[in-house]
Motif scaffolding. Structure first.
Motif, short mmCIF file in Angstrom:
data_model
loop_
_atom_site.label_atom_id
_atom_site.label_comp_id
_atom_site.label_asym_id
_atom_site.label_seq_id
_atom_site.Cartn_x
_atom_site.Cartn_y
_atom_site.Cartn_z
N ARG A 42 0.81 -1.22 0.00
CA ARG A 42 0.00 0.00 0.00
C ARG A 42 0.84 1.26 0.00
O ARG A 42 0.41 2.31 -0.46
N GLU A 43 2.05 1.17 0.56
CA GLU A 43 2.92 2.34 0.58
C GLU A 43 4.38 1.90 0.61
O GLU A 43 4.69 0.77 0.96
N PHE A 44 5.24 2.82 0.23
CA PHE A 44 6.66 2.56 0.27
C PHE A 44 7.11 2.55 1.73
O PHE A 44 6.75 3.42 2.51
N VAL A 45 7.88 1.53 2.09
CA VAL A 45 8.51 1.49 3.41
C VAL A 45 9.94 1.02 3.22
O VAL A 45 10.20 0.07 2.49
N ARG A 46 10.85 1.73 3.86
CA ARG A 46 12.25 1.30 3.77
C ARG A 46 12.41 0.07 4.65
O ARG A 46 11.60 -0.18 5.54
N GLY A 47 13.41 -0.70 4.37
CA GLY A 47 13.66 -1.90 5.15
C GLY A 47 13.65 -3.15 4.28
O GLY A 47 13.69 -3.07 3.06
N ASP A 48 13.55 -4.29 4.95
CA ASP A 48 13.68 -5.57 4.24
C ASP A 48 12.37 -6.28 4.00
O ASP A 48 12.34 -7.44 3.64
N GLU A 49 11.26 -5.58 4.17
CA GLU A 49 9.95 -6.15 3.88
C GLU A 49 9.71 -6.12 2.38
O GLU A 49 9.98 -5.11 1.72
N ILE A 50 9.20 -7.22 1.82
CA ILE A 50 8.90 -7.25 0.39
C ILE A 50 7.73 -6.31 0.14
O ILE A 50 6.66 -6.45 0.75
N ILE A 51 7.94 -5.33 -0.76
CA ILE A 51 6.89 -4.36 -1.06
C ILE A 51 6.45 -4.40 -2.52
O ILE A 51 5.48 -3.76 -2.88
N THR A 82 12.35 -5.16 -1.95
CA THR A 82 12.11 -4.52 -0.66
C THR A 82 12.28 -3.01 -0.81
O THR A 82 12.78 -2.53 -1.83
N GLY A 83 11.92 -2.28 0.25
CA GLY A 83 12.16 -0.85 0.24
C GLY A 83 13.64 -0.54 0.08
O GLY A 83 14.03 0.40 -0.63
N ASP A 84 14.47 -1.32 0.74
CA ASP A 84 15.92 -1.12 0.62
C ASP A 84 16.41 -1.36 -0.80
O ASP A 84 17.35 -0.70 -1.27
N ASP A 85 15.78 -2.30 -1.52
CA ASP A 85 16.12 -2.52 -2.92
C ASP A 85 15.82 -1.27 -3.75
O ASP A 85 16.62 -0.86 -4.59
N PHE A 86 14.64 -0.67 -3.50
CA PHE A 86 14.29 0.56 -4.23
C PHE A 86 15.27 1.68 -3.93
O PHE A 86 15.66 2.44 -4.82
N ILE A 87 15.69 1.79 -2.68
CA ILE A 87 16.67 2.82 -2.31
C ILE A 87 18.00 2.56 -3.02
O ILE A 87 18.64 3.49 -3.51
N GLU A 91 20.03 4.89 -6.04
CA GLU A 91 21.37 5.35 -5.69
C GLU A 91 21.43 5.97 -4.30
O GLU A 91 22.11 6.96 -4.06
N GLY A 92 20.67 5.38 -3.37
CA GLY A 92 20.70 5.84 -1.98
C GLY A 92 19.76 7.00 -1.68
O GLY A 92 19.64 7.42 -0.54
N HIS A 98 10.99 6.56 -3.50
CA HIS A 98 9.54 6.77 -3.40
C HIS A 98 8.93 6.97 -4.79
O HIS A 98 7.89 6.36 -5.10
N ARG A 99 9.53 7.81 -5.61
CA ARG A 99 9.03 8.06 -6.97
C ARG A 99 9.06 6.77 -7.80
O ARG A 99 8.13 6.47 -8.53
N LEU A 100 10.14 6.04 -7.66
CA LEU A 100 10.29 4.80 -8.40
C LEU A 100 9.22 3.79 -8.00
O LEU A 100 8.59 3.15 -8.84
N PHE A 101 8.97 3.69 -6.70
CA PHE A 101 7.92 2.78 -6.21
C PHE A 101 6.56 3.19 -6.77
O PHE A 101 5.79 2.34 -7.23
#
Length: 136
Positions: A42-51, A82-87, A91-92, A98-101
């Motif tokens: 439902r929303e972007f979250v940083r971390g290791d949860e599959i989003i 995961t959110g960390d993958d999107f980050i 490029e950090g 967020h935009r990419l997600f």
């Protein structure tokens, strides 16, 4: 490779579900993407949860059939983001992530990033006119 970011716990939980005979649709709330089926939180979250999981059909990921083959399970995990993958793809930069997600509705984040999501090319239609993440 971006997939190295995944935590063992997240990957193992999904893999354990497959080993127990659960289908992806039993473990995750799947939804419609751009003429396909995807998983998108439902929303972007940083971390290791599959989003996010891109186009299931294009990536040969069964949605309603058990996946008991360990090799196929590992291949599916390579398409889970995961959110960390999107980050990492952004490029950090968490704003880029967020935009990419928000932009992704069928493709892998790396492909979307290369299409222009990294430059803010996300249009208002994908964001439904606001800055909040929305479920697909």
């Amino acid at each position: 490779m971006i997939k190295d970011i995944h935590s063992e716990d997240v990957s193992n939980a999904l893999k354990k579900g497959f080993q127990e005979g659960k289908t992806l649709s039993e473990m995750l709330e799947l939804c419609s993407g751009q003429e396909c089926v995807i998983f998108k939180a439902r929303e972007f979250v940083r971390g290791d949860e599959i989003i996010y999981i891109p186009d299931l059909w294009l990536n040969d990921i069964p949605e309603s059939r058990p996946v008991l083959d360990p090799i196929q399970q590992n291949e599916i995990l390579l398409s889970c983001y995961t959110g960390d993958d999107f980050i990492a793809v952004g490029e950090g930069d968490e704003e880029k992530a967020h935009r990419l997600f928000a932009y992704c509705d069928w493709q892998h984040p790396t492909s979307a990033y290369n299409e222009g999501a990294n430059e803010g090319a996300v249009d208002d239609d994908n964001n439904e006119g606001d800055d909040e993440d929305t479920p697909c």
